[in-house]
Enzyme design. Structure first.
Site, PDB file in Angstrom:
ATOM      1  CE  LYS A 187      -3.844  -2.167   2.491  1.00  0.00           C
ATOM      2  NZ  LYS A 187      -5.087  -2.095   1.741  1.00  0.00           N
ATOM      3  CG  HIS A 245      -2.225  -7.078   7.195  1.00  0.00           C
ATOM      4  ND1 HIS A 245      -1.415  -7.649   6.253  1.00  0.00           N
ATOM      5  CD2 HIS A 245      -3.472  -7.551   6.924  1.00  0.00           C
ATOM      6  CE1 HIS A 245      -2.132  -8.415   5.447  1.00  0.00           C
ATOM      7  NE2 HIS A 245      -3.377  -8.378   5.841  1.00  0.00           N
ATOM      8  CE  LYS A 343     -12.416 -10.415   8.851  1.00  0.00           C
ATOM      9  NZ  LYS A 343     -11.874  -9.543   7.796  1.00  0.00           N
TER      10      LYS A 343
HETATM   11  C1  BG6 Z   1      -6.574  -9.805   4.668  1.00  0.00           C
HETATM   12  C2  BG6 Z   1      -7.370 -10.492   5.735  1.00  0.00           C
HETATM   13  O1  BG6 Z   1      -5.209 -10.081   4.827  1.00  0.00           O
HETATM   14  O2  BG6 Z   1      -6.772  -8.406   4.754  1.00  0.00           O
HETATM   15  C3  BG6 Z   1      -8.842 -10.130   5.618  1.00  0.00           C
HETATM   16  O3  BG6 Z   1      -7.225 -11.898   5.628  1.00  0.00           O
HETATM   17  C4  BG6 Z   1      -9.022  -8.634   5.574  1.00  0.00           C
HETATM   18  O4  BG6 Z   1      -9.581 -10.705   6.692  1.00  0.00           O
HETATM   19  C5  BG6 Z   1      -8.110  -8.012   4.531  1.00  0.00           C
HETATM   20  O5  BG6 Z   1     -10.383  -8.365   5.263  1.00  0.00           O
HETATM   21  C6  BG6 Z   1      -8.181  -6.507   4.560  1.00  0.00           C
HETATM   22  O6  BG6 Z   1      -7.434  -5.948   3.524  1.00  0.00           O
HETATM   23  P1  BG6 Z   1      -7.630  -4.447   3.095  1.00  0.00           P
HETATM   24  O7  BG6 Z   1      -6.586  -4.206   2.078  1.00  0.00           O
HETATM   25  O8  BG6 Z   1      -9.039  -4.338   2.568  1.00  0.00           O
HETATM   26  O9  BG6 Z   1      -7.462  -3.628   4.331  1.00  0.00           O
END
Ligand code: BG6
Length: 491
Positions: A187, A245, A343
């Protein structure tokens, strides 16, 4: 930066990731002129398909999800290099056919024996696919060509399984040929953390325990688990996103400056900081867990986690996780890093907020500064990409009244260039062979070392606290902050 001649072999072409991200990203790269003319894409799956069926799937995915406009001439050129190889992962014959196909593509399209293998498949299939690549000789690059393997998280379930998984790939591919995707590193706003910190002299002098009170890293999603029950249950929010992440974000925010942006320096600094991460002694007081119950999202009623298809009623998987971490080094000792993700929260937002200590002395009357918060620098990762600085400012008028204001940088306003999608950037890096944005196995293991004790503790705690969908998570997460005399940022 343009990729040289090569073939990308995609395992798991019928999955969501391929349709929504990978295939559109390939088209976007082609559209931006970043793929070489003979570039070829081979899909491998258990379908009775011809090349044109896979091309059709790719076409539909591109139409629906590509970032850049659809251009017939770009599509035509790309589609001439789309091939499909049907088969099961356990079928030797199918992999022999794949090897033959790749040889032919090299001859007809000049791809020079350079192959990337993208394993967009559940980890249980990694061993068999990697073994097949070894058996057919596809894993070994003849002199002057390259072979790379791309793997998607989850990289294991805990430290031990991550090591086992790594043993399987590293027996066949050298570490330098393994590209582990953590799409957050692709990103633009995440890479900008490095620019913000190390291209400027403004922030670094105060980026430490002398000025920073604490750091909050938030990744909030409004979506539920969708159709991913099979993947998500038993994994939960912490393994799904904190292990990768959010700890990567923490590493970028907290690391020392690398001597260069080359993979070795960057990874070394990230590793050092991950190694210095410490858990507070009492996990009951410094972590929180929740799972979404029924509630409302976007004006619609939504089901709770345990009512989702495929989730057992006695599941103890969390969909919300918050943890407090500390970093035992000179720069950060005593500065808590609070990480939270969930979530079905109120809205989708990812940000890193560096909250500064209050001014040591305020020469104003108490009333005048009551609405004064703490200075903050907020890196808005998504969706409203940019940076905000919060600080106190005099309210116009005859009295010395001070109130918080914001100063904003927004990508959309400052730059004409559009950001590439994370997968687009990372796929190009794979094809070029540029590894800085891919975590090393050591980072993966260090992250599991941080998470494993928390998971072990949670495993003894029964089901997580339920929070109504569309809210900001369980009350235990607020209590965790309140114990430290702090609050989560209201987003
Ligand atoms: C993924 C997860 O790595 O990242 C998901 O497994 C999550 O659960 C997603 O929804 C979110 O990605 P982004 O780029 O939409 O923030």
């Amino acid at each position: 930066r343009v990729a040289g001649p090569c073939v990308l072999v995609l395992f798991g072409v019928t999955g969501d990731l391929a349709r929504k991200k990978l295939l559109p990203a390939i088209y976007d790269l082609a559209n931006r002129g970043l793929l070489p003319p003979g570039f070829s894409l081979v899909g491998f799956a258990r379908r009775d398909w011809q090349d044109q069926d896979f091309a059709q799937l790719t076409h539909d995915a591109v139409k629906e999800h590509a970032r850049t406009p659809f251009r017939e001439e770009v599509w035509k050129q790309l589609s001439e290099g789309i091939f499909f190889c049907p088969g099961e992962f356990t079928d030797d014959g199918a992999f022999d056919a794949l090897a033959m196909m790749l040889k032919e593509i090299d001859q007809t399209r000049g791809t020079g024996g350079n192959y990337g293998f993208y394993l967009s498949v559940p980890p249980k299939f990694f061993p068999v696919v990697v073994q097949q690549l070894k058996r057919t000789g596809l894993a070994n690059a003849p002199e002057g060509s390259w072979r790379r393997v791309v793997i998607e998280k989850p990289f294991g379930h805990d430290l031990r399984s991550a090591q086992e998984l790594n043993a399987i790939t590293s027996a066949v591919f050298p570490e330098s040929s393994v590209f582990r995707i953590d799409h957050y590193l692709g990103k633009e706003t995440v890479q900008n953390i490095l620019a913000l910190r190390f291209a400027n002299n403004l922030f670094e002098p105060i980026w430490n325990r002398g000025y920073v009170d604490h750091v909050q890293i938030t990744m909030a999603e409004d979506i539920g688990i969708g159709g991913r029950a099979g993947y998500y249950d038993g994994i939960g929010a912490a393994r799904d996103v904190i292990q990768n992440h959010l700890l990567q974000l923490l590493a970028l925010v907290a690391m020392e400056d690398p001597t260069s942006f080359g993979a070795d320096s960057l990874r070394r600094e990230k590793e050092k900081v991950l190694k210095a991460v410490q858990l507070p002694p009492d996990l009951e007081l410094s972590t929180a867990r929740g799972r979404y119950g029924p509630g409302w999202q976007g004006g619609e009623p939504v089901a709770g986690y345990t009512q989702e298809d495929g989730i057992p009623p006695d599941s103890i998987t969390e969909t919300y996780a918050a943890v407090k971490l500390e970093i035992a080094n000179r720069r950060w000792a005593g500065v808590p890093f609070y990480l939270r993700t969930g979530k079905r929260l109120s809205r989708r937002v990812t940000e890193v907020a560096v909250i500064f200590q209050r001014a040591p002395h305020l020469p104003f009357s108490k009333d005048d500064t009551e609405i004064l918060g703490q200075n903050a620098l907020v890196i808005r990762v998504q969706p409203d990409e940019g940076i905000t600085v919060r600080f106190g400012s005099k309210v116009p008028g005859t009295a010395m009244e001070v109130r918080d204001v914001s100063m904003d940088f927004a990508y959309g306003e400052s730059f004409m260039e559009s950001s590439p999608e994370a997968y687009e950037r990372l796929l190009l890096d794979v094809l070029i062979g540029d590894p800085p944005l891919f975590p090393h196995q050591r980072e993966v293991e260090l992250s599991w070392k941080i998470l494993d004790p928390i998971e072990d503790f949670w495993a003894t705690q029964g089901p997580p606290e339920e929070y109504p969908s569309g809210t900001w998570g369980p009350t235990s997460a607020d209590e965790m902050m309140a114990r430290d005399g702090r609050e989560w940022r209201r987003l």
